[in-house]
Design a protein around this motif. Structure first.
Motif, PDB file in Angstrom:
ATOM      1  N   GLY B 193      50.507 -11.313  31.514  1.00  0.00           N
ATOM      2  CA  GLY B 193      51.365 -11.125  32.682  1.00  0.00           C
ATOM      3  C   GLY B 193      52.282  -9.929  32.538  1.00  0.00           C
ATOM      4  N   ALA B 194      52.507  -9.490  31.309  1.00  0.00           N
ATOM      5  CA  ALA B 194      53.349  -8.309  31.100  1.00  0.00           C
ATOM      6  C   ALA B 194      52.697  -7.063  31.709  1.00  0.00           C
ATOM      7  CB  ALA B 194      53.607  -8.096  29.617  1.00  0.00           C
ATOM      8  N   LEU B 195      51.383  -7.097  31.911  1.00  0.00           N
ATOM      9  CA  LEU B 195      50.719  -5.978  32.606  1.00  0.00           C
ATOM     10  C   LEU B 195      51.282  -5.852  34.017  1.00  0.00           C
ATOM     11  CD1 LEU B 195      47.017  -6.694  31.512  1.00  0.00           C
ATOM     12  CD2 LEU B 195      48.456  -4.803  30.700  1.00  0.00           C
ATOM     13  N   TRP B 196      51.435  -6.981  34.658  1.00  0.00           N
ATOM     14  CA  TRP B 196      52.000  -6.966  36.016  1.00  0.00           C
ATOM     15  C   TRP B 196      53.417  -6.409  35.994  1.00  0.00           C
ATOM     16  CZ3 TRP B 196      56.309  -9.178  38.137  1.00  0.00           C
ATOM     17  CH2 TRP B 196      56.407  -9.121  39.539  1.00  0.00           C
ATOM     18  N   THR B 197      54.200  -6.840  35.011  1.00  0.00           N
ATOM     19  CA  THR B 197      55.585  -6.349  34.916  1.00  0.00           C
ATOM     20  C   THR B 197      55.601  -4.829  34.822  1.00  0.00           C
ATOM     21  OG1 THR B 197      56.153  -8.374  33.728  1.00  0.00           O
ATOM     22  CG2 THR B 197      57.732  -6.566  33.613  1.00  0.00           C
ATOM     23  N   ALA B 198      54.695  -4.289  34.007  1.00  0.00           N
ATOM     24  CA  ALA B 198      54.656  -2.825  33.835  1.00  0.00           C
ATOM     25  C   ALA B 198      54.302  -2.132  35.143  1.00  0.00           C
ATOM     26  CB  ALA B 198      53.641  -2.460  32.749  1.00  0.00           C
ATOM     27  N   VAL B 199      53.391  -2.725  35.884  1.00  0.00           N
ATOM     28  CA  VAL B 199      53.001  -2.121  37.171  1.00  0.00           C
ATOM     29  C   VAL B 199      54.134  -2.278  38.186  1.00  0.00           C
ATOM     30  CG1 VAL B 199      51.364  -2.200  39.082  1.00  0.00           C
ATOM     31  CG2 VAL B 199      50.550  -2.557  36.729  1.00  0.00           C
ATOM     32  N   HIS B 200      54.677  -3.476  38.243  1.00  0.00           N
ATOM     33  CA  HIS B 200      55.708  -3.762  39.243  1.00  0.00           C
ATOM     34  C   HIS B 200      56.900  -2.816  39.097  1.00  0.00           C
ATOM     35  CE1 HIS B 200      57.996  -6.246  42.056  1.00  0.00           C
ATOM     36  NE2 HIS B 200      59.007  -6.219  41.190  1.00  0.00           N
ATOM     37  N   HIS B 201      57.267  -2.551  37.841  1.00  0.00           N
ATOM     38  CA  HIS B 201      58.439  -1.691  37.613  1.00  0.00           C
ATOM     39  C   HIS B 201      58.051  -0.254  37.308  1.00  0.00           C
ATOM     40  CE1 HIS B 201      61.291  -5.006  37.797  1.00  0.00           C
ATOM     41  NE2 HIS B 201      60.493  -5.708  37.009  1.00  0.00           N
ATOM     42  N   GLN B 202      56.762   0.049  37.459  1.00  0.00           N
ATOM     43  CA  GLN B 202      56.284   1.424  37.205  1.00  0.00           C
ATOM     44  C   GLN B 202      56.821   1.954  35.874  1.00  0.00           C
ATOM     45  OE1 GLN B 202      53.916   3.581  39.397  1.00  0.00           O
ATOM     46  NE2 GLN B 202      53.470   1.428  39.080  1.00  0.00           N
ATOM     47  N   ILE B 203      56.398   1.290  34.832  1.00  0.00           N
ATOM     48  CA  ILE B 203      56.838   1.638  33.476  1.00  0.00           C
ATOM     49  C   ILE B 203      55.738   2.468  32.804  1.00  0.00           C
ATOM     50  CG2 ILE B 203      57.452   0.698  31.213  1.00  0.00           C
ATOM     51  CD1 ILE B 203      58.476  -1.807  32.704  1.00  0.00           C
ATOM     52  N   PRO B 204      56.044   3.678  32.368  1.00  0.00           N
ATOM     53  CA  PRO B 204      55.008   4.564  31.805  1.00  0.00           C
ATOM     54  C   PRO B 204      54.579   4.157  30.402  1.00  0.00           C
ATOM     55  CG  PRO B 204      57.130   5.666  31.751  1.00  0.00           C
ATOM     56  CD  PRO B 204      57.360   4.356  32.445  1.00  0.00           C
ATOM     57  N   LEU B 205      53.661   3.221  30.356  1.00  0.00           N
ATOM     58  CA  LEU B 205      53.152   2.687  29.081  1.00  0.00           C
ATOM     59  C   LEU B 205      51.636   2.822  29.043  1.00  0.00           C
ATOM     60  CD1 LEU B 205      53.321   0.953  26.445  1.00  0.00           C
ATOM     61  CD2 LEU B 205      53.090  -1.064  27.932  1.00  0.00           C
ATOM     62  N   LEU B 206      51.142   3.473  28.000  1.00  0.00           N
ATOM     63  CA  LEU B 206      49.690   3.517  27.775  1.00  0.00           C
ATOM     64  C   LEU B 206      49.321   2.409  26.790  1.00  0.00           C
ATOM     65  CD1 LEU B 206      46.803   4.621  27.802  1.00  0.00           C
ATOM     66  CD2 LEU B 206      47.503   6.278  26.050  1.00  0.00           C
ATOM     67  N   THR B 207      48.454   1.513  27.225  1.00  0.00           N
ATOM     68  CA  THR B 207      47.945   0.469  26.335  1.00  0.00           C
ATOM     69  C   THR B 207      46.484   0.768  26.025  1.00  0.00           C
ATOM     70  OG1 THR B 207      49.461  -1.238  27.115  1.00  0.00           O
ATOM     71  CG2 THR B 207      47.387  -1.993  26.140  1.00  0.00           C
TER      72      THR B 207
END
Lengths: 145, 296
Positions: B193-207
């Motif tokens: 679900g943390a993937l959604w958090t990253a998208v929702h808040h537009q967090i620049p993270l490369l996984t």
């Protein structure tokens, strides 16, 4: 390398009358002067089958520590393999560091299976490119110099 | 004085008779349900609960002011020796990284090596543990700043990398810094679900998913224990491998609305895919690349 850590103290060979059979020397590794040593006993097994060995390499999860091609992973590279066939079998039965590589009994992994795995490892193409010929690695080397 | 970080392994000692002072925000977690100090709890002469990054500049300045010329030369010589040793270790890592370069599945050395030219000229941060990925980022990359290697989980459990990385990337975002997370596949499944958090808040993270299709630490351990206890090793994959079916992490990420590519099985496809994903995070959004990889 593994092969260099073993000192063969005694080795008996025999000639088998069965055509096509190989004589391998499976070992019992002891310690003398801090170095693993191999006392020999004779076992006769047919030649290894590389394809069967490939499947065993997967089933026994050898790839876990040595990588699928024997080149990667946390433990010694097996490609190119520097052990002789008899040294390879002996290593499995009595590895010098059992906390890292546990011993495998004949009942769990037969000599035939080990010879198959050996044949598989010998069949692997060897020839990773030199670091200087890989652009991203070469560039890192230039950063260091 | 011996200034030491305090981790789960405790203090590492130091010069005989030296007094030890620690400065760490770990002390703020003293009421947590795990022992952040491990066996080293209480060994320091003074434990200071503080932000080390904020505190150290002033401390370094003060120590520098007190250094005699002899001690200054000693420190400089030691710095030169450490730099030389580091360069040599990096050269050795490069010599090892070439092995299995073109192998399938993709080697983890190649993943780290292909990433480096894409981030080295950016302000970057590496957010995930390195123990299960061969330590390749630390071996190949030039890590100079504290946030270049944020660290590892405090409790040794799984499910850490993704949520920790989202948090780290959120903190890094305010500095215009990009964040890279190389995430084990088993680990990723614990809190996707943390993937959604990253998208929702537009967090620049490369996984980058280190997809070895297993809880590989457990797989190796069971194999070792099975052989050591004469139980055979054939059953080690039961409950430790994540196959049949294989998980498509790129599709999973896309379900959360994230840009994603993979599964990448051809090592030649890796570099271009990483390049596209780094461009994405530089534009301010998260991205995920699923790489079918060697175990370590």
């Amino acid at each position: 390398m593994i092969a260099m850590t073993m000192t063969r103290t005694r080795r008996t060979t025999s000639v088998l009358s069965v055509a096509g059979a190989l004589v391998i020397v499976a070992g019992v590794v002891g310690t003398r002067g801090g170095e693993p040593t191999i006392a020999a006993q004779e076992l006769a097994v047919p030649e290894g089958d590389a394809e069967r060995g490939r499947l065993l390499f997967t089933d026994y999860t050898c790839f876990g520590c040595h990588g699928y091609t024997g080149e990667t992973g946390r433990d010694p590279r097996l490609n190119p393999l520097r052990l002789s066939q008899d040294g390879f079998v002996a290593y499995f039965r009595n590895p010098p560091n059992p906390r890292r590589m546990p011993p495998y009994r004949q009942a769990d992994v037969s000599d035939q299976k080990l010879v198959d795995v050996y044949a598989f490892l010998r069949s692997l193409p060897s020839g990773s490119p030199e670091a200087e010929s890989i652009p991203v690695l070469s560039d890192i080397l230039k950063e260091i110099r | 004085m011996n200034l030491e970080p305090v981790g789960r392994g405790g203090l590492s000692g130091g010069a005989a008779g030296a007094r030890t002072i620690t400065i760490s925000s770990a002390e703020f977690l003293i009421a947590s349900n795990f022992n952040v100090n491990g066996s080293g709890a209480g060994q320091a002469d003074i434990l200071i609960a503080a932000d080390a990054q904020a505190s150290l500049p002033a401390l370094i300045e003060e120590v520098s002011r007190l250094l005699t010329d002899d001690r200054r030369r000693f420190v400089e010589d030691r710095g030169t020796q450490i730099a030389s040793a580091h360069a040599e270790r990096r050269r050795q890592a490069i010599a090892t990284a070439r092995y299995g370069w073109d192998a399938r599945p993709v080697s983890m050395a190649r993943v780290a090596a292909e990433l480096w030219p894409l981030i080295k000229d950016e302000d970057w941060s590496f957010s995930s543990p390195q123990g299960f990925i061969g330590g390749w980022p630390g071996r190949l990359w030039d890590m100079k700043k504290s946030y270049h290697a944020i660290g590892s989980q405090g409790g040794g459990g799984i499910g850490y990398s993704l949520p920790a990385s989202v948090g780290a990337a959120l903190a890094n975002k305010q500095h215009g810094r990009i964040t890279v997370n190389i995430n084990g596949d088993g680990d990723l499944n614990y809190a996707p679900g943390a993937l959604w958090t990253a998208v929702h808040h537009q967090i620049p993270l490369l996984t980058v998913v280190h997809n070895n299709r297993a809880y590989h630490q457990e797989l190796m351990y069971l194999q070792q224990q099975g052989a050591a206890r004469n139980r055979g090793a054939e059953r080690a994959p039961i409950g430790t491998t994540i196959t049949d079916p294989n998980i498509d992490y790129a599709t999973m990420a896309r379900a959360y609305g994230m840009f994603a590519e993979g599964p990448i099985e051809n090592p030649g496809d890796l570099g271009p895919a990483l390049r596209r994903s780094v461009e994405r995070i530089k534009s301010g959004e998260p991205a995920l690349i699923d790489v079918v990889s060697q175990p370590r």
